[in-house]
Design a protein around this motif. Structure first.
Motif, PDB file in Angstrom:
ATOM      1  N   VAL A  94      41.311 -45.356  21.044  1.00 16.43           N
ATOM      2  CA  VAL A  94      40.673 -45.609  19.744  1.00 16.43           C
ATOM      3  C   VAL A  94      40.814 -44.395  18.836  1.00 16.43           C
ATOM      4  O   VAL A  94      41.174 -44.526  17.680  1.00 16.43           O
ATOM      5  CB  VAL A  94      39.193 -46.010  19.949  1.00 16.43           C
ATOM      6  CG1 VAL A  94      38.468 -46.121  18.616  1.00 16.43           C
ATOM      7  CG2 VAL A  94      39.116 -47.331  20.717  1.00 16.43           C
ATOM      8  N   MET A  95      40.552 -43.195  19.373  1.00 11.15           N
ATOM      9  CA  MET A  95      40.666 -41.986  18.550  1.00 11.15           C
ATOM     10  C   MET A  95      42.028 -41.325  18.746  1.00 11.15           C
ATOM     11  O   MET A  95      42.424 -41.050  19.874  1.00 11.15           O
ATOM     12  CB  MET A  95      39.583 -40.967  18.927  1.00 11.15           C
ATOM     13  CG  MET A  95      39.666 -39.671  18.115  1.00 11.15           C
ATOM     14  SD  MET A  95      38.631 -38.327  18.772  1.00 11.15           S
ATOM     15  CE  MET A  95      36.991 -38.937  18.485  1.00 11.15           C
ATOM     16  N   THR A  96      42.720 -41.079  17.648  1.00 13.50           N
ATOM     17  CA  THR A  96      43.902 -40.214  17.698  1.00 13.50           C
ATOM     18  C   THR A  96      43.597 -38.985  16.857  1.00 13.50           C
ATOM     19  O   THR A  96      43.295 -39.097  15.670  1.00 13.50           O
ATOM     20  CB  THR A  96      45.166 -40.942  17.179  1.00 13.50           C
ATOM     21  OG1 THR A  96      45.473 -42.021  18.082  1.00 13.50           O
ATOM     22  CG2 THR A  96      46.360 -40.009  17.124  1.00 13.50           C
ATOM     23  N   LEU A  97      43.626 -37.837  17.520  1.00 13.98           N
ATOM     24  CA  LEU A  97      43.344 -36.567  16.845  1.00 13.98           C
ATOM     25  C   LEU A  97      44.672 -35.916  16.502  1.00 13.98           C
ATOM     26  O   LEU A  97      45.519 -35.722  17.377  1.00 13.98           O
ATOM     27  CB  LEU A  97      42.512 -35.672  17.769  1.00 13.98           C
ATOM     28  CG  LEU A  97      42.076 -34.330  17.193  1.00 13.98           C
ATOM     29  CD1 LEU A  97      41.114 -34.501  16.019  1.00 13.98           C
ATOM     30  CD2 LEU A  97      41.441 -33.462  18.275  1.00 13.98           C
ATOM     31  N   GLN A  98      44.839 -35.604  15.220  1.00 15.54           N
ATOM     32  CA  GLN A  98      46.131 -35.104  14.746  1.00 15.54           C
ATOM     33  C   GLN A  98      45.977 -33.875  13.873  1.00 15.54           C
ATOM     34  O   GLN A  98      44.964 -33.703  13.217  1.00 15.54           O
ATOM     35  CB  GLN A  98      46.789 -36.142  13.826  1.00 15.54           C
ATOM     36  CG  GLN A  98      47.290 -37.357  14.493  1.00 15.54           C
ATOM     37  CD  GLN A  98      48.030 -38.252  13.506  1.00 15.54           C
ATOM     38  OE1 GLN A  98      47.902 -38.100  12.291  1.00 15.54           O
ATOM     39  NE2 GLN A  98      48.808 -39.163  14.031  1.00 15.54           N
TER      40      GLN A  98
END
Ligand SMILES: *Cc1c(COP(=O)(O)O)cnc(C)c1O
Length: 357
Positions: free
Chosen positions: A232-236
């Motif tokens: 669900v979370m994509t940290l970029q």
């Protein structure tokens, strides 16, 4: 362009993961656990995204339940640690919250309420020894609560200490400890995400899936994707500097990294000030142009440095810290933690963008 550091939250994936929990336990009521700001994903967006399909929500404390009501959520809301004082019992009545009751003091507060109607979950300590009544105390507590006009419904709940390790002997021990309670014929809630996936015999009346909703694996020996969960979370962030360093040169604070040979180092705009863990060990992977590359040297407040030797990269390239293509579970292992903590630690500096709302 502004600082690119952002968390992208895929609400479509969240809803799919909730449906996976529902399919795993088709006869149970599934309380989506959204405590701690929905495990760092943003409780307003998460609750609103799940509300049309969810059976209910679970949170840690009354304040978090109040937040859900303020958002306009009308579904059942279960408070997992129950009330912290008498006032919170009154709030629970006013806002129609469901309360875990784990100690005698909470029973006392509820006894002193004069009107209203409340659904309680009597917490059973089946071996975790954190919260709850001993198994032999439960029948007494239940009859005490049954005698109260304000108590409309009673369920039993308990929590597994080792459900993430499939086949762990303590799971059976906890189930055995609760066996005498079956005779009470009360609805029960026993399962966190791990138990939802592995203990169908324990699904009972209601389940409490948390981490699986956010796409991480609740099991130590399976990945989220093996279980069919979607991140669900994509940290970029992005590459903001590139340096060629020579064999013997050091990178970052404390010279923690010394180049063994000539190499190329990318500085990436994310650090512990954003919630990227300083405990990330040498070799913790990040994803650049589809390739996993190791961080080199210490995590700083605003930056990390990554070894990009031998690959085509450019300033402005997107760097994924975890999410699609690199699971938070994998990163968490390099940081001696679990993805739950990685998610919860994201700081306010990180911009959050929602997809699929
Ligand atoms: C947080 C919590 C859950 C959810 O656990 P996950 O491992 O995230 O699925 C379930 N039950 C209780 C009592 C909890 O505190």
């Amino acid at each position: 362009m502004a600082r690119a550091t952002q968390a992208i939250i895929d609400l479509h994936a969240l809803r799919e993961n909730y449906q996976l929990a529902k399919r795993a336990a088709p006869h149970s009521c599934a309380y989506a656990v959204v405590k701690a700001n929905a495990y760092g994903h943003g409780v307003a967006q998460v609750a609103n995204a799940l509300a049309p399909s969810a059976d209910g929500f679970a949170v840690a404390c009354v304040d978090e339940a109040v937040t859900l009501r303020e958002l306009g959520i009308l579904l059942p809301v279960l408070v997992l640690e129950g009330p912290m004082d008498l006032q919170e019992c009154q709030t629970a009545i006013d806002l129609d919250l469901q309360l875990a009751v784990h100690n005698a003091q909470q029973v006392q507060w509820i006894s002193s309420l004069s009107s209203g109607c409340i659904h309680v979950f009597v917490k059973v300590d089946s071996g975790m020894h954190r919260l709850g009544f001993a198994v032999h105390e439960v029948p007494g507590v239940v009859s005490q609560l049954r005698a109260l006009n304000v108590v409309s419904d009673i369920q039993l709940m308990s929590h597994f200490a080792c459900a993430d390790e499939t086949g762990h002997p303590f799971i059976e021990q906890q189930i055995k400890a609760m066996a005498p309670l079956a005779a009470m014929k009360l609805p029960m809630s026993l399962c966190n995400s791990a138990a939802v996936m592995t203990l169908p015999q324990c699904h009972q009346h209601s389940i409490r899936p948390g981490i699986m909703l956010y796409g991480s694996s609740p099991l130590v020996d399976k990945t989220g994707s093996q279980l069919g969960l979607l991140p669900v979370m994509t940290l970029q962030s992005e590459i903001i500097a590139l340096h060629d360093v020579r064999a013997g040169d050091s990178v970052g604070y404390g010279q923690a990294y010394i180049a063994k040979q000539d190499c190329r180092i990318a500085a990436v705009a994310i650090g512990y000030g954003d919630g990227y863990p300083r405990s990330a060990k040498k070799g913790t992977p990040v994803l650049i142009r589809g390739q996993k590359r190791p961080i080199a040297g210490r995590v700083s407040m605003d930056m990390i440095t990554v070894d990009v030797t031998g690959m085509e990269v450019a300033l402005g390239d997107t760097v994924t810290l975890w999410g699609t293509g690199l699971s938070a579970d994998e990163v968490a292992k390099f940081c001696d933690t679990i993805s739950y903590e990685l998610f919860c630690q994201i700081t306010a500096r990180v911009k959050v963008r929602y997809l699929g709302s």
